[in-house]
Design an enzyme around this catalytic site. Structure first.
Site, PDB file in Angstrom:
ATOM      1  N   GLY A  42     -33.307 -56.459   8.697  1.00 16.14           N
ATOM      2  CA  GLY A  42     -31.750 -56.082   8.657  1.00 16.14           C
ATOM      3  C   GLY A  42     -31.247 -55.660   9.855  1.00 16.14           C
ATOM      4  N   ASP A  43     -31.719 -54.606  10.002  1.00 19.35           N
ATOM      5  CA  ASP A  43     -31.411 -54.034  11.630  1.00 19.35           C
ATOM      6  C   ASP A  43     -32.379 -55.236  12.688  1.00 19.35           C
ATOM      7  OD1 ASP A  43     -30.210 -51.964  10.526  1.00 19.35           O
ATOM      8  OD2 ASP A  43     -32.132 -50.579   9.953  1.00 19.35           O
TER       9      ASP A  43
END
Length: 90
Positions: A42-43
């Protein structure tokens, strides 16, 4: 914009009310045998999306870069890129 991700399910990009309709982008598949660790995906997605946006790329290009980065991290242990990191082709 609001960007909603859900793993391997499609990515949705919604614009403010009254603007363009929401856009849905399929996530390129990654074979289960290649999946190592989902930590940091996600990052990586957010970082690549925002980097492409800062370069003035359109929404589809931002999502494509984000999917690419998340898939790279998905294939590594921990939140890391392979060495040497591959270059993204616009």
């Amino acid at each position: 914009r609001v960007v909603v991700t859900d793993g391997a399910r499609p990515t949705t990009v919604s614009h403010h009310p009254g603007a363009l309709p929401a856009e849905v982008y399929a996530v390129p598949p990654v074979a289960s045998a290649e999946v190592v660790d989902s930590n940091g995906c996600g990052d990586a997605f957010a970082g690549a999306f925002l980097a492409a946006h800062a370069l003035g790329k359109d929404t589809a290009s931002c999502v494509r870069a984000a999917h690419w980065a998340a898939a790279l991290v998905l294939r590594q242990r921990g939140c890391s890129f392979p060495e040497p990191p591959p270059r993204f082709a616009w």
